[in-house]
Write an enzyme that holds these catalytic residues in place. Sequence first.
Site, PDB file in Angstrom:
ATOM      1  N   THR A   1       0.835  -1.202   0.000  1.00 57.24           N
ATOM      2  CA  THR A   1       0.000   0.000   0.000  1.00 57.24           C
ATOM      3  C   THR A   1       0.871   1.254   0.000  1.00 57.24           C
ATOM      4  OG1 THR A   1      -0.181   0.059   2.415  1.00 57.24           O
ATOM      5  CG2 THR A   1      -1.853  -1.196   1.224  1.00 57.24           C
ATOM      6  N   ASP A   2       0.249   2.367  -0.396  1.00 50.70           N
ATOM      7  CA  ASP A   2       0.966   3.642  -0.442  1.00 50.70           C
ATOM      8  C   ASP A   2       0.549   4.522   0.729  1.00 50.70           C
ATOM      9  OD1 ASP A   2      -1.535   4.682  -1.099  1.00 50.70           O
ATOM     10  OD2 ASP A   2      -1.065   4.917  -3.222  1.00 50.70           O
ATOM     11  N   GLN A   3       0.948   5.786   0.710  1.00 50.37           N
ATOM     12  CA  GLN A   3       0.631   6.706   1.810  1.00 50.37           C
ATOM     13  C   GLN A   3      -0.857   6.946   1.969  1.00 50.37           C
ATOM     14  OE1 GLN A   3       3.146  10.108   0.815  1.00 50.37           O
ATOM     15  NE2 GLN A   3       4.309   9.707   2.690  1.00 50.37           N
TER      16      GLN A   3
ATOM     17  N   GLY B   1      -2.986   4.599   1.778  1.00 51.39           N
ATOM     18  CA  GLY B   1      -3.565   3.378   2.320  1.00 51.39           C
ATOM     19  C   GLY B   1      -4.177   2.464   1.281  1.00 51.39           C
ATOM     20  N   VAL B   2      -3.895   2.724   0.008  1.00 47.75           N
ATOM     21  CA  VAL B   2      -4.422   1.875  -1.049  1.00 47.75           C
ATOM     22  C   VAL B   2      -3.267   1.151  -1.744  1.00 47.75           C
ATOM     23  CG1 VAL B   2      -6.439   3.356  -1.419  1.00 47.75           C
ATOM     24  CG2 VAL B   2      -4.412   3.682  -2.829  1.00 47.75           C
TER      25      VAL B   2
END
Length: 150
Positions: A22-24, A26-27
């Site tokens: 996930t990225d910053q 949250g996905v």
Amino acid sequence: MIDVVEEKRVGVARVRVRYAETDQMGVVYHSNYLIWFEVGRVELIRSMGLNYKRMEVEEGRGIAVVDVHVRYRAPARYDDELVVETRLLAARGAVIKFGYKVLRVEDGTLLCEGQTVHVVVGKDMKKQSLPPKYAARFAAYLDPRSSDVQ
């Protein structure tokens, strides 16, 4: 929650989203879907009674990705359980095309769909034909009248 019906002509692989994917926001980071496409592709080939690793080692051939199309429809998030559905769309000469759908198990939401195009290559990365055993099995999968599907 979706019921996964495993059709003979559809490969089904399950993955669970790891935190590192996930990225910053949250996905799931977009490139992870391409990794899951590969997981689905290998599982589809395995479901055909074939072995991609064996094709590389014994036959000296691989399938290089030459084109990718991806359409992102909804985000996946950490700990989601996903299903990757993979279909063989075409196999002719040295060119193979696969189609993918990534769905969230909990609610059946289509998260991503795409296609990859591959060219069969030798260890020298020059185009070669698909080994006969693989070509025959792929042709059987593409023929809806065929009963030669594992």
